[in-house]
Scaffold this active site. Sequence first.
Site, PDB file in Angstrom:
ATOM      1  N   SER A  15      -1.092 -12.232  -2.849  1.00  0.00           N
ATOM      2  CA  SER A  15       0.151 -11.608  -2.397  1.00  0.00           C
ATOM      3  C   SER A  15       0.398 -11.899  -0.923  1.00  0.00           C
ATOM      4  O   SER A  15      -0.552 -12.072  -0.140  1.00  0.00           O
ATOM      5  CB  SER A  15       0.063 -10.090  -2.622  1.00  0.00           C
ATOM      6  OG  SER A  15       1.115  -9.419  -1.967  1.00  0.00           O
ATOM      7  N   TYR A  69      -3.815  -2.490  -0.424  1.00  0.00           N
ATOM      8  CA  TYR A  69      -3.520  -3.541  -1.408  1.00  0.00           C
ATOM      9  C   TYR A  69      -3.710  -4.919  -0.780  1.00  0.00           C
ATOM     10  O   TYR A  69      -4.371  -5.798  -1.356  1.00  0.00           O
ATOM     11  CB  TYR A  69      -2.084  -3.369  -1.908  1.00  0.00           C
ATOM     12  CG  TYR A  69      -1.600  -4.445  -2.834  1.00  0.00           C
ATOM     13  CD1 TYR A  69      -2.038  -4.509  -4.154  1.00  0.00           C
ATOM     14  CD2 TYR A  69      -0.669  -5.398  -2.410  1.00  0.00           C
ATOM     15  CE1 TYR A  69      -1.583  -5.494  -5.026  1.00  0.00           C
ATOM     16  CE2 TYR A  69      -0.200  -6.380  -3.271  1.00  0.00           C
ATOM     17  CZ  TYR A  69      -0.662  -6.428  -4.570  1.00  0.00           C
ATOM     18  OH  TYR A  69      -0.213  -7.402  -5.417  1.00  0.00           O
ATOM     19  N   LYS A  86      -6.508  -7.852  -1.739  1.00  0.00           N
ATOM     20  CA  LYS A  86      -6.128  -9.224  -2.082  1.00  0.00           C
ATOM     21  C   LYS A  86      -6.807 -10.221  -1.147  1.00  0.00           C
ATOM     22  O   LYS A  86      -7.266 -11.288  -1.590  1.00  0.00           O
ATOM     23  CB  LYS A  86      -4.608  -9.374  -2.030  1.00  0.00           C
ATOM     24  CG  LYS A  86      -3.869  -8.683  -3.159  1.00  0.00           C
ATOM     25  CD  LYS A  86      -4.163  -9.321  -4.507  1.00  0.00           C
ATOM     26  CE  LYS A  86      -3.287  -8.762  -5.613  1.00  0.00           C
ATOM     27  NZ  LYS A  86      -3.556  -9.397  -6.929  1.00  0.00           N
TER      28      LYS A  86
END
Length: 249
Positions: free
Chosen positions: A48, A72, A76
Amino acid sequence: IFHLAGIVSGEAEANFDLGYRVNLDGTRALFDAVRLAAFAPRLVFTSSIAVFGAPFPDVIPDEFHPTPLTSYGTQKQMSEALLADYTRRGFFDGIGIRLPTICVRPGKPNKAASSFFSGIIREPLAGQEAILPVPRSVLHTHASPRSAVNFLIHAAEIDGDKVGPRRNLTMPGVAVTVGEQIEALERIAGAEVAKRIREQPDETIWAIVKGWPTRFEARRARELGFAAEKNFDEIIQAHIEDELGKTVA
């Protein structure tokens, strides 16, 4: 092997333990299962643009250092590092693709902080009201589900030697403001459809979104043959054709 499973951004921020268990621990468990199977496949991992954190230049080059500002994005980035190391050790041949926001997502909204980017297009086209939780000035990069599928297929087929040791690639996309998204919707579907968007600020979502990057050079990915739409009108047209079964003139 395609690894797309994960807890999305807003949920990973709201549920710390779940985000790390799924996005990091789950990824390592998968990577280790592949390692122990000892057949060294091509493995495509969906990362991402959340791996990048502010402050940003106007256009983010491929050499920009990942410094995520969310759980998040951190999960990643850690998974990207694992992918590169497992590839270096020959356990598999990994390619990580940093997806821009995929828009217009089909189906119902999910718990991603970016969900509204799709909602302000998908819901009005379906005759429903959509909530816009951030300012219209927000600038973001998008690609359609069509492009996302093509990214995955191309990543599965690409020559790993041409990619080199930097196995994680930032994908191309269309950079537009939320206001420009709405203008594109009005051009394609009319003013009455665009009026179904209601502005309702959400400080939680805004706190996440304002730390996201905006534009990307994506030079390495383009040189390796990855391609996306040229403008946001094309993204809306792809949604209408693929999800609503209509042809756009």
